[in-house]
Each structure stands twice: as structure tokens, then as C-alpha cells.
Design a protein around this motif. Structure first.
Motif, PDB file in Angstrom:
ATOM      1  N   LEU A  34      41.334  43.196  49.272  1.00 42.48           N
ATOM      2  CA  LEU A  34      41.898  41.866  49.060  1.00 42.48           C
ATOM      3  C   LEU A  34      40.909  40.781  49.484  1.00 42.48           C
ATOM      4  CD1 LEU A  34      45.503  42.443  50.466  1.00 42.48           C
ATOM      5  CD2 LEU A  34      44.891  42.076  48.080  1.00 42.48           C
ATOM      6  N   THR A  35      41.113  39.594  48.958  1.00 38.47           N
ATOM      7  CA  THR A  35      40.318  38.439  49.386  1.00 38.47           C
ATOM      8  C   THR A  35      40.774  38.036  50.788  1.00 38.47           C
ATOM      9  OG1 THR A  35      41.881  36.805  48.519  1.00 38.47           O
ATOM     10  CG2 THR A  35      40.172  37.618  46.994  1.00 38.47           C
ATOM     11  N   GLN A  38      44.314  36.491  50.611  1.00 34.87           N
ATOM     12  CA  GLN A  38      45.341  37.494  50.330  1.00 34.87           C
ATOM     13  C   GLN A  38      45.585  38.373  51.552  1.00 34.87           C
ATOM     14  OE1 GLN A  38      43.438  39.385  47.059  1.00 34.87           O
ATOM     15  NE2 GLN A  38      44.057  37.832  45.559  1.00 34.87           N
ATOM     16  N   SER A  78      51.021  33.514  43.145  1.00 30.45           N
ATOM     17  CA  SER A  78      49.857  34.249  42.669  1.00 30.45           C
ATOM     18  C   SER A  78      49.328  35.196  43.752  1.00 30.45           C
ATOM     19  CB  SER A  78      48.757  33.268  42.246  1.00 30.45           C
ATOM     20  OG  SER A  78      47.591  33.958  41.894  1.00 30.45           O
ATOM     21  N   LEU A  79      49.250  34.711  44.981  1.00 29.71           N
ATOM     22  CA  LEU A  79      48.769  35.543  46.085  1.00 29.71           C
ATOM     23  C   LEU A  79      49.677  36.746  46.322  1.00 29.71           C
ATOM     24  CD1 LEU A  79      47.717  32.788  48.660  1.00 29.71           C
ATOM     25  CD2 LEU A  79      46.202  34.265  47.325  1.00 29.71           C
ATOM     26  N   HIS A  81      51.634  38.178  44.085  1.00 27.12           N
ATOM     27  CA  HIS A  81      51.451  39.086  42.948  1.00 27.12           C
ATOM     28  C   HIS A  81      50.199  39.951  43.134  1.00 27.12           C
ATOM     29  CE1 HIS A  81      51.227  40.568  38.843  1.00 27.12           C
ATOM     30  NE2 HIS A  81      49.980  40.153  38.810  1.00 27.12           N
ATOM     31  N   GLN A  82      49.089  39.327  43.501  1.00 29.95           N
ATOM     32  CA  GLN A  82      47.835  40.060  43.687  1.00 29.95           C
ATOM     33  C   GLN A  82      47.917  41.029  44.863  1.00 29.95           C
ATOM     34  OE1 GLN A  82      45.394  36.634  44.086  1.00 29.95           O
ATOM     35  NE2 GLN A  82      45.131  36.335  41.885  1.00 29.95           N
ATOM     36  N   ALA A  83      48.572  40.609  45.943  1.00 30.76           N
ATOM     37  CA  ALA A  83      48.713  41.478  47.114  1.00 30.76           C
ATOM     38  C   ALA A  83      49.589  42.686  46.777  1.00 30.76           C
ATOM     39  CB  ALA A  83      49.307  40.698  48.282  1.00 30.76           C
ATOM     40  N   LYS A  85      49.980  44.091  43.907  1.00 23.96           N
ATOM     41  CA  LYS A  85      49.194  44.960  43.025  1.00 23.96           C
ATOM     42  C   LYS A  85      48.207  45.808  43.835  1.00 23.96           C
ATOM     43  CE  LYS A  85      46.414  44.595  38.830  1.00 23.96           C
ATOM     44  NZ  LYS A  85      45.827  43.659  37.865  1.00 23.96           N
ATOM     45  N   ALA A  86      47.555  45.200  44.825  1.00 26.79           N
ATOM     46  CA  ALA A  86      46.571  45.913  45.640  1.00 26.79           C
ATOM     47  C   ALA A  86      47.223  46.898  46.606  1.00 26.79           C
ATOM     48  CB  ALA A  86      45.713  44.914  46.417  1.00 26.79           C
TER      49      ALA A  86
END
Length: 147
Positions: A34-35, A38, A78-79, A81-83, A85-86
């Protein structure tokens, strides 16, 4: 990977082990990819055992920034959603609490995530254990004998 990036990653890893890094954010980044933002979000959800509203989560992440530098609240969607997914491959879930407009990490996901962090830390500590230097001792002994 460039040598510079390798060294930066190593410094970050050592800082985290020594407690000088960004708490668990560095470790979360290494495990999940993750970034930093995130990973901060996941760290907040992991540490707090209650449902956090979007506003509370936003304040925890961006409350210390000047108002003109803060992103819009929608960035959290958005954060999240990305978290999600990861974290999915690790069996960790971030739940949406409908009606209250919040997010949480359930106890099963928290337990899985804790085990994942502990496993990674153990591996990192094992790699840091000093290796015996038998070859160096043999070299010193052979020089003493021949000299």
C-alpha cells in the motif's frame, strides 16, 4: 531495484524494528504494498476497535494539515477501495457500516492482520541475527601460524 531504493527500504525496515519508523505503517506497507496514505488508513482502522465515521477517519488522517492542503472527504472512498483490494488476498476485510456512514475492521480480520504483522516481524528479526564468522577466524589462525 536500484541500490538507492534498496538502501532506503533497508533503513525503513531497521527504523521500524527499532521503533523509530512510523509505528506499524512501515510494516503494513512492506506486507501489502500500500501507499503511505493507504497504510495509515489501515493502521488507524486496525488500532481502533470501534466503527469510525468518515469524518472521524478524515480528521485522524488529515486533521493536522492546514485546511487549504487537506484533500476532499471523498478521497476516503478511494483509499478504502484500494485498501480493501490490497488486503483481500490476506483474508482481511474492511467493513462498511451502513446507516452510520462508517468503516471498521471486524475481530476476525483484526486477528488475521495481527498474525500477519507478527509473522513478518519475526522474519525480519531472524534476518538481523548475526551470523557466525568462522571463515574470518580461520583466516586469522592461518596467518598466525604462517607468520
Amino acid at each position: 531495484m536500484s541500490e538507492l531504493q534498496h538502501l532506503r527500504d533497508r533503513v525503513e525496515e531497521l527504523e521500524m524494528i527499532l521503533g523509530m519508523g512510523e509505528d506499524d505503517v512501515s510494516l503494513i506497507r512492506q506486507i501489502t504494498g500500500l501507499t503511505p496514505t493507504q497504510a495509515t488508513l489501515v493502521s488507524i482502522l486496525y488500532r481502533r476497535r470501534v466503527t469510525l465515521t468518515k469524518e472521524t477517519l478524515y480528521q485522524a488522517m488529515y486533521g493536522g494539515m492546514a485546511e487549504c492542503d487537506q484533500p476532499q472527504v471523498r478521497v476516503l472512498d478511494s483509499l478504502i477501495h484500494q485498501a480493501r483490494k490490497a488486503l483481500r488476498p490476506f483474508g482481511v476485510n474492511i467493513s462498511t457500516v451502513y446507516g452510520g456512514g462508517g468503516f471498521s475492521m471486524d475481530e476476525l480480520s483484526r486477528a488475521r492482520f495481527k498474525a500477519l504483522l507478527a509473522e513478518r516481524l519475526e522474519g525480519m528479526l531472524e534476518r538481523l541475527e548475526p551470523q557466525p564468522r568462522k571463515n574470518r577466524l580461520k583466516l586469522i589462525d592461518s596467518r598466525t601460524i604462517s607468520g
